[in-house]
Design a protein around this motif. Structure first.
Motif, mmCIF file in Angstrom:
data_model
loop_
_atom_site.group_PDB
_atom_site.id
_atom_site.type_symbol
_atom_site.label_atom_id
_atom_site.label_comp_id
_atom_site.label_asym_id
_atom_site.label_seq_id
_atom_site.Cartn_x
_atom_site.Cartn_y
_atom_site.Cartn_z
ATOM 1 N N ARG A 1 38.451 41.790 53.603
ATOM 2 C CA ARG A 1 39.185 41.746 52.338
ATOM 3 C C ARG A 1 39.513 43.132 51.805
ATOM 4 O O ARG A 1 40.017 43.286 50.705
ATOM 5 C CB ARG A 1 38.351 40.976 51.313
ATOM 6 C CG ARG A 1 38.070 39.546 51.765
ATOM 7 C CD ARG A 1 37.246 38.800 50.789
ATOM 8 N NE ARG A 1 38.134 38.386 49.703
ATOM 9 C CZ ARG A 1 37.754 37.680 48.665
ATOM 10 N NH1 ARG A 1 36.516 37.300 48.550
ATOM 11 N NH2 ARG A 1 38.606 37.368 47.722
ATOM 12 N N LYS A 2 39.255 44.143 52.626
ATOM 13 C CA LYS A 2 39.406 45.539 52.215
ATOM 14 C C LYS A 2 40.791 45.852 51.653
ATOM 15 O O LYS A 2 40.915 46.605 50.690
ATOM 16 C CB LYS A 2 39.103 46.437 53.414
ATOM 17 C CG LYS A 2 39.228 47.901 53.155
ATOM 18 C CD LYS A 2 38.776 48.685 54.374
ATOM 19 C CE LYS A 2 39.967 49.266 55.062
ATOM 20 N NZ LYS A 2 39.610 50.137 56.168
ATOM 21 N N ASN A 3 41.809 45.264 52.219
ATOM 22 C CA ASN A 3 43.186 45.586 51.816
ATOM 23 C C ASN A 3 43.769 44.618 50.792
ATOM 24 O O ASN A 3 44.952 44.712 50.467
ATOM 25 C CB ASN A 3 44.079 45.664 53.052
ATOM 26 C CG ASN A 3 43.671 46.800 53.958
ATOM 27 O OD1 ASN A 3 43.305 47.877 53.493
ATOM 28 N ND2 ASN A 3 43.706 46.569 55.257
ATOM 29 N N GLU A 4 42.952 43.701 50.296
ATOM 30 C CA GLU A 4 43.448 42.772 49.279
ATOM 31 C C GLU A 4 43.647 43.502 47.952
ATOM 32 O O GLU A 4 42.942 44.465 47.648
ATOM 33 C CB GLU A 4 42.465 41.624 49.076
ATOM 34 C CG GLU A 4 42.451 40.633 50.198
ATOM 35 C CD GLU A 4 41.559 39.435 49.896
ATOM 36 O OE1 GLU A 4 41.068 39.302 48.757
ATOM 37 O OE2 GLU A 4 41.348 38.643 50.822
ATOM 38 N N SER A 5 44.593 43.021 47.197
ATOM 39 C CA SER A 5 44.822 43.632 45.888
ATOM 40 C C SER A 5 43.660 43.293 44.957
ATOM 41 O O SER A 5 42.933 42.322 45.159
ATOM 42 C CB SER A 5 46.130 43.134 45.285
ATOM 43 O OG SER A 5 46.070 41.736 45.084
ATOM 44 N N THR A 6 43.485 44.111 43.957
ATOM 45 C CA THR A 6 42.415 43.894 42.991
ATOM 46 C C THR A 6 43.023 43.486 41.656
ATOM 47 O O THR A 6 44.230 43.609 41.435
ATOM 48 C CB THR A 6 41.572 45.169 42.806
ATOM 49 O OG1 THR A 6 42.413 46.218 42.344
ATOM 50 C CG2 THR A 6 40.907 45.569 44.115
ATOM 51 N N THR A 7 42.170 43.002 40.776
ATOM 52 C CA THR A 7 42.605 42.644 39.433
ATOM 53 C C THR A 7 41.554 43.147 38.448
ATOM 54 O O THR A 7 40.380 43.265 38.791
ATOM 55 C CB THR A 7 42.813 41.111 39.302
ATOM 56 O OG1 THR A 7 43.387 40.834 38.032
ATOM 57 C CG2 THR A 7 41.521 40.352 39.448
ATOM 58 N N SER A 8 41.990 43.435 37.258
ATOM 59 C CA SER A 8 41.049 43.916 36.252
ATOM 60 C C SER A 8 40.207 42.751 35.739
ATOM 61 O O SER A 8 40.581 41.576 35.869
ATOM 62 C CB SER A 8 41.796 44.553 35.079
ATOM 63 O OG SER A 8 42.493 43.561 34.348
ATOM 64 N N HIS A 9 39.087 43.079 35.132
ATOM 65 C CA HIS A 9 38.222 42.060 34.557
ATOM 66 C C HIS A 9 38.972 41.285 33.486
ATOM 67 O O HIS A 9 38.865 40.055 33.396
ATOM 68 C CB HIS A 9 36.961 42.725 33.996
ATOM 69 C CG HIS A 9 35.968 41.742 33.477
ATOM 70 N ND1 HIS A 9 35.775 41.525 32.146
ATOM 71 C CD2 HIS A 9 35.117 40.901 34.133
ATOM 72 C CE1 HIS A 9 34.853 40.592 31.988
ATOM 73 N NE2 HIS A 9 34.432 40.205 33.164
ATOM 74 N N GLU A 10 39.740 42.009 32.690
ATOM 75 C CA GLU A 10 40.522 41.366 31.624
ATOM 76 C C GLU A 10 41.499 40.347 32.199
ATOM 77 O O GLU A 10 41.598 39.220 31.712
ATOM 78 C CB GLU A 10 41.280 42.434 30.827
ATOM 79 C CG GLU A 10 42.102 41.882 29.679
ATOM 80 C CD GLU A 10 42.837 42.978 28.922
ATOM 81 O OE1 GLU A 10 43.919 42.676 28.399
ATOM 82 O OE2 GLU A 10 42.337 44.115 28.876
#
Length: 66
Positions: free
Chosen positions: A45-54
Motif C-alpha cells: 500500500r506504499k503508493n496509495e494516496s493518503t487522507t487527512s484525519h479531518e
C-alpha cells in the motif's frame, strides 16, 4: 508484533557443528508469519494516496459510520 529477542530458538547443527536450521515454538512461528503478512500489506500500500484525519472523519460521517 513479536519481540525477536524473546524468541525461543533451537538450532539444528550438522556433524561439523554448523547451524543449518532453526526450530521455534509453533505459536511464535505463527506470530512471526502474522507480522510478516502485515509488513507485506503495508509495503503493497506504499503508493496509495493518503487522507487527512479531518477528511477521514468527514467520509465516515457521510457514510453514517460515526
Amino acid at each position: 508484533m513479536i519481540d525477536i529477542n524473546n524468541l525461543h530458538l533451537n538450532y539444528i547443527t550438522n556433524p561439523q557443528g554448523e547451524q543449518t536450521a532453526v526450530m521455534l515454538p509453533m505459536n511464535e512461528f505463527l506470530e512471526l508469519m502474522e507480522d510478516f503478512e502485515d509488513l507485506i500489506s503495508i509495503a503493497s500500500r506504499k503508493n496509495e494516496s493518503t487522507t487527512s484525519h479531518e477528511n477521514l472523519l468527514i467520509e465516515l460521517a457521510n457514510d453514517g459510520l460515526i
